[in-house]
Motif scaffolding. Structure first.
Motif, mmCIF file in Angstrom:
data_model
loop_
_atom_site.group_PDB
_atom_site.id
_atom_site.type_symbol
_atom_site.label_atom_id
_atom_site.label_comp_id
_atom_site.label_asym_id
_atom_site.label_seq_id
_atom_site.Cartn_x
_atom_site.Cartn_y
_atom_site.Cartn_z
ATOM 1 N N ILE A 155 0.834 -1.203 0.000
ATOM 2 C CA ILE A 155 0.000 0.000 0.000
ATOM 3 C C ILE A 155 0.868 1.253 0.000
ATOM 4 C CG2 ILE A 155 -1.650 1.353 1.357
ATOM 5 C CD1 ILE A 155 -2.799 -1.302 2.322
ATOM 6 N N TYR A 156 0.476 2.214 -0.846
ATOM 7 C CA TYR A 156 1.072 3.547 -0.837
ATOM 8 C C TYR A 156 0.083 4.491 -0.158
ATOM 9 C CZ TYR A 156 4.657 2.253 -4.213
ATOM 10 O OH TYR A 156 5.728 1.674 -4.843
ATOM 11 N N LYS A 157 0.570 5.283 0.788
ATOM 12 C CA LYS A 157 -0.233 6.340 1.393
ATOM 13 C C LYS A 157 0.402 7.660 0.984
ATOM 14 C CE LYS A 157 -1.799 3.662 5.318
ATOM 15 N NZ LYS A 157 -1.760 3.485 6.759
ATOM 16 N N ILE A 158 -0.387 8.475 0.299
ATOM 17 C CA ILE A 158 0.149 9.697 -0.304
ATOM 18 C C ILE A 158 -0.646 10.899 0.198
ATOM 19 C CG2 ILE A 158 0.624 10.851 -2.499
ATOM 20 C CD1 ILE A 158 0.426 7.917 -3.715
ATOM 21 N N LYS A 159 0.058 11.922 0.648
ATOM 22 C CA LYS A 159 -0.584 13.164 1.067
ATOM 23 C C LYS A 159 -0.319 14.219 0.016
ATOM 24 C CE LYS A 159 -0.807 12.329 5.940
ATOM 25 N NZ LYS A 159 -0.709 12.836 7.280
ATOM 26 N N LEU A 160 -1.411 14.883 -0.403
ATOM 27 C CA LEU A 160 -1.338 15.927 -1.421
ATOM 28 C C LEU A 160 -1.791 17.255 -0.829
ATOM 29 C CD1 LEU A 160 -3.161 13.980 -4.276
ATOM 30 C CD2 LEU A 160 -0.710 14.235 -4.006
ATOM 31 N N GLU A 161 -1.198 18.337 -1.296
ATOM 32 C CA GLU A 161 -1.607 19.674 -0.858
ATOM 33 C C GLU A 161 -1.688 20.605 -2.057
ATOM 34 O OE1 GLU A 161 0.743 21.368 2.275
ATOM 35 O OE2 GLU A 161 0.481 19.623 3.567
ATOM 36 N N ASN A 162 -2.703 21.472 -1.993
ATOM 37 C CA ASN A 162 -2.860 22.543 -2.977
ATOM 38 C C ASN A 162 -3.317 23.768 -2.198
ATOM 39 O OD1 ASN A 162 -3.341 24.236 -5.093
ATOM 40 N ND2 ASN A 162 -4.879 22.950 -6.096
ATOM 41 N N GLY A 163 -2.360 24.529 -1.705
ATOM 42 C CA GLY A 163 -2.700 25.657 -0.836
ATOM 43 C C GLY A 163 -3.249 25.116 0.471
ATOM 44 N N LYS A 164 -4.523 25.489 0.789
ATOM 45 C CA LYS A 164 -5.152 25.003 2.022
ATOM 46 C C LYS A 164 -5.863 23.673 1.818
ATOM 47 C CE LYS A 164 -5.796 29.485 4.163
ATOM 48 N NZ LYS A 164 -6.734 30.408 4.774
ATOM 49 N N ASN A 165 -6.054 23.280 0.574
ATOM 50 C CA ASN A 165 -6.720 22.004 0.279
ATOM 51 C C ASN A 165 -5.739 20.854 0.460
ATOM 52 O OD1 ASN A 165 -9.007 23.430 -0.461
ATOM 53 N ND2 ASN A 165 -8.364 23.563 -2.605
ATOM 54 N N LYS A 166 -6.223 19.812 1.128
ATOM 55 C CA LYS A 166 -5.399 18.628 1.361
ATOM 56 C C LYS A 166 -6.177 17.380 0.970
ATOM 57 C CE LYS A 166 -2.837 20.744 5.102
ATOM 58 N NZ LYS A 166 -2.380 20.673 6.481
ATOM 59 N N GLN A 167 -5.458 16.436 0.431
ATOM 60 C CA GLN A 167 -6.034 15.146 0.049
ATOM 61 C C GLN A 167 -5.111 14.042 0.551
ATOM 62 O OE1 GLN A 167 -8.702 14.157 -1.919
ATOM 63 N NE2 GLN A 167 -9.506 16.209 -2.192
ATOM 64 N N THR A 168 -5.699 12.935 0.909
ATOM 65 C CA THR A 168 -4.922 11.756 1.276
ATOM 66 C C THR A 168 -5.375 10.601 0.396
ATOM 67 O OG1 THR A 168 -4.732 12.498 3.561
ATOM 68 C CG2 THR A 168 -4.265 10.191 3.136
ATOM 69 N N LEU A 169 -4.423 9.980 -0.268
ATOM 70 C CA LEU A 169 -4.727 8.852 -1.147
ATOM 71 C C LEU A 169 -4.150 7.580 -0.552
ATOM 72 C CD1 LEU A 169 -3.699 10.373 -4.597
ATOM 73 C CD2 LEU A 169 -5.968 10.338 -3.574
ATOM 74 N N LYS A 170 -4.865 6.504 -0.744
ATOM 75 C CA LYS A 170 -4.383 5.194 -0.344
ATOM 76 C C LYS A 170 -4.498 4.303 -1.576
ATOM 77 C CE LYS A 170 -5.028 1.831 3.341
ATOM 78 N NZ LYS A 170 -5.862 1.464 4.494
ATOM 79 N N ILE A 171 -3.345 3.870 -2.086
ATOM 80 C CA ILE A 171 -3.320 3.093 -3.322
ATOM 81 C C ILE A 171 -2.846 1.682 -3.007
ATOM 82 C CG2 ILE A 171 -2.271 2.889 -5.603
ATOM 83 C CD1 ILE A 171 -1.964 5.948 -5.570
ATOM 84 N N ASP A 172 -3.671 0.708 -3.396
ATOM 85 C CA ASP A 172 -3.307 -0.693 -3.232
ATOM 86 C C ASP A 172 -2.384 -1.057 -4.392
ATOM 87 O OD1 ASP A 172 -3.064 -3.375 -2.812
ATOM 88 O OD2 ASP A 172 -5.207 -3.813 -2.893
ATOM 89 N N ALA A 173 -1.106 -1.106 -4.114
ATOM 90 C CA ALA A 173 -0.111 -1.361 -5.150
ATOM 91 C C ALA A 173 -0.172 -2.788 -5.671
ATOM 92 C CB ALA A 173 1.286 -1.061 -4.621
ATOM 93 N N LEU A 174 -0.618 -3.697 -4.851
ATOM 94 C CA LEU A 174 -0.690 -5.099 -5.265
ATOM 95 C C LEU A 174 -1.734 -5.290 -6.357
ATOM 96 C CD1 LEU A 174 0.614 -7.797 -4.651
ATOM 97 C CD2 LEU A 174 -1.160 -8.211 -2.977
#
Length: 183
Positions: A155-174
């Motif tokens: 699993i990849y856990k990725i945090k994204l930011e665009n100014g004040k906006n934030k996103q968290t992604l969880k990608i099942d690499a398998l």
């Protein structure tokens, strides 16, 4: 005078040539140690701290690094007086760790991997770039489990930011077919 000078020069050359002896040295053994790591023991588990110079190689392919730089059979021979039924060996670097469980015969049972600050595979990066325009990846973590050497969870856990906006992604690499953290 000229003859005297040539005679002295010839005499000194002859003395210098005859003064040299052949010295036979004892045999020297050289050993190649690719890793200069420190090992600590905590109870029944052993922790191998990987130097910064090998950290990137370790995080690229943790199980490959384990196979090429760790000999479980000599480890078992070294700890034979403890009579363990199983072995927990942990490899740690600044970016993550690999815990490997071995049985008493040295067969790899399972591993657990945790890495931070990983470089995402090109397919994942391109998808994020296309789907989240204007966002920046601020953190990327990778965690995985294996049974033996077969990957069972990644699993990849990725945090994204665009100014004040934030996103968290969880990608099942398998299920995506990615499976290995590349740093």
């Amino acid at each position: 005078m000229k003859t005297l000078f040539i005679f002295i020069l010839l005499s000194l050359t002859t003395v210098a040539i005859n003064a040299q002896e052949v010295t036979i040295l004892d045999e020297t053994k050289l050993f190649y140690a690719p890793l200069n790591i420190s090992v600590t023991q905590e109870g029944d588990s052993y922790i191998y701290n990987i130097k910064e110079s090998h950290s990137r190689q370790f995080s690229r392919d943790p199980i490959g690094f384990l196979r090429s730089n760790f000999d479980i059979q000599s480890f078992i021979a070294h700890t034979a007086d403890s009579k363990y039924h199983a072995y927990l060996v942990t490899f740690k670097s600044t970016n993550g760790s690999l815990e490997a469980d071995f049985d008493s015969n040295g067969r790899l049972l399972e591993t657990r991997q945790q890495f931070k600050n990983v470089l995402l595979p090109p397919d994942v990066r391109n998808n994020i770039f296309n789907d989240y325009k204007g966002y920046t990846v601020t953190k990327a973590k990778y965690s995985a489990r294996t049974k033996g050497e077969i990957l069972t969870k990644a699993i990849y856990k990725i945090k994204l930011e665009n100014g004040k906006n934030k996103q968290t992604l969880k990608i099942d690499a398998l299920s995506s077919g990615i499976g290995v953290a590349v740093n």
